[in-house]
Design an enzyme around this catalytic site. Sequence first.
Site, mmCIF file in Angstrom:
data_model
loop_
_atom_site.group_PDB
_atom_site.id
_atom_site.type_symbol
_atom_site.label_atom_id
_atom_site.label_comp_id
_atom_site.label_asym_id
_atom_site.label_seq_id
_atom_site.Cartn_x
_atom_site.Cartn_y
_atom_site.Cartn_z
ATOM 1 N N ALA A 101 0.862 -1.191 0.000
ATOM 2 C CA ALA A 101 0.000 0.000 0.000
ATOM 3 C C ALA A 101 0.892 1.233 0.000
ATOM 4 O O ALA A 101 2.107 1.126 0.214
ATOM 5 C CB ALA A 101 -0.895 0.013 1.241
ATOM 6 N N LYS A 102 0.334 2.357 -0.237
ATOM 7 C CA LYS A 102 1.080 3.617 -0.116
ATOM 8 C C LYS A 102 0.071 4.723 0.098
ATOM 9 O O LYS A 102 -1.093 4.602 -0.303
ATOM 10 C CB LYS A 102 1.859 3.891 -1.406
ATOM 11 C CG LYS A 102 2.955 4.912 -1.252
ATOM 12 C CD LYS A 102 4.201 4.226 -0.738
ATOM 13 C CE LYS A 102 5.408 5.084 -0.717
ATOM 14 N NZ LYS A 102 6.618 4.245 -0.611
#
Length: 409
Positions: A101-102
């Site tokens: 994720a980011k």
Amino acid sequence: MSAYESARHYFETAASVMDLSPNMKKLLLTPEREVKVQVAMKMDNGEIATFVGYRIQHNSARGPMKGGLRYHSEVNGEEVLALASLMTWKTAVVDIPYGGAKGGITVSPKALSENELETMTRKFIDELQDVIGPNKDIPAPDMGTNAQVMAWIMNQYEKYHGFNPACVTGKPLELHGADGREEATGRGVGLLTEAMLQKLGRSLTGATIAIQGFGNVGSFAAEYLHKHGAKIVAISDVSGAKFDSNGIDVPAALAYARANGSLEGFESEKQLSNEELLALDVDVLIPAALGGVLTKENAGHVRAKFVVEAANGPVDPDADTILQKQGIVVLPDILANAGGVTVSYFEWVQNQQYFRWDLERTRAELAKTLLTSFEKMWAVATEKRIPLRTAAYLMGIGRVGRATVLAGI
Ligand code: GLU
């Protein structure tokens, strides 16, 4: 080429070597969830400010999603998605039980006061708290964020969910952080640079190195490489590059940057631009700052024999092809800078066990994880006669793909 196009290109290159089916490709490219939120707040002067925040959860086939939060004026949805997908492959390459994720906020953090930064972070977590968590998605530092921001994140998350130190990593030592997390990405860059040189019959001792970027990653990489005998001939930050043919006095540069907040005014033999640093005649070039710094315009000027991608996505595919044609070996970001997320994993493990490792143990486990992955990547690249990047993607995509199939759709 945008960060998204680059990430997509590298994925496609590996997918075609693997003969991945179009349906599996689509599944692995499609993010599981994209969150875009308004972060509205009162500034110190009483005025209202509105920012846009993102958290893109790309894939959770191998475990809770994991990745940093970036505060930067260029943050946008496409870039966050590209970086989220890199996290999926990165955690898989080093075989830690996470997905990718980011997130981030489109903001220049330097323009905010400490108080505004805290308020903005807490507001952001108010919006994200129901989609993140120790078993769902665990944020960490990235560009423009640090241990203090992680402490605010933990505190804000705990207001909703109670004591939960494993909800975020990269925390201060006083607040359930792990000794060795701060240095981990740079140290990993150093360890892997050394391993790569050794593979090719070279040694770190006396190797000349230019490092672009002197933030968390670049500075710890410089420290490690300098301590282990390399000659760091150039370093840089936004104020430009410092060059010294006899080698930069790295400890002095670290102390200077710490005291002054930048390298501006640090004495050296020659002042260069960041662009000139990229073209220096050195053994190893380490881009450790922004993405997309090597493109088709300037890749032809690179004279280094090795490029180590300490930043995320510093070499775009056009540049990658040019470097390959010149016989320059590129150590890809999804392994080169995986030291950070690896020690984030160790921090999370310690938080879950209410136990603390000492620095020696963390360093030893970090080296083991990175060097095992490096050996595997090297073997895949040699066996299949493909570049290191494609080999790393093959490992990452393969592991995520197999986990997906085994779990069942
Ligand atoms: N932001 C870092 C990266 O790009 C670290 C992520 C983490 O520790 O979760 O790998």
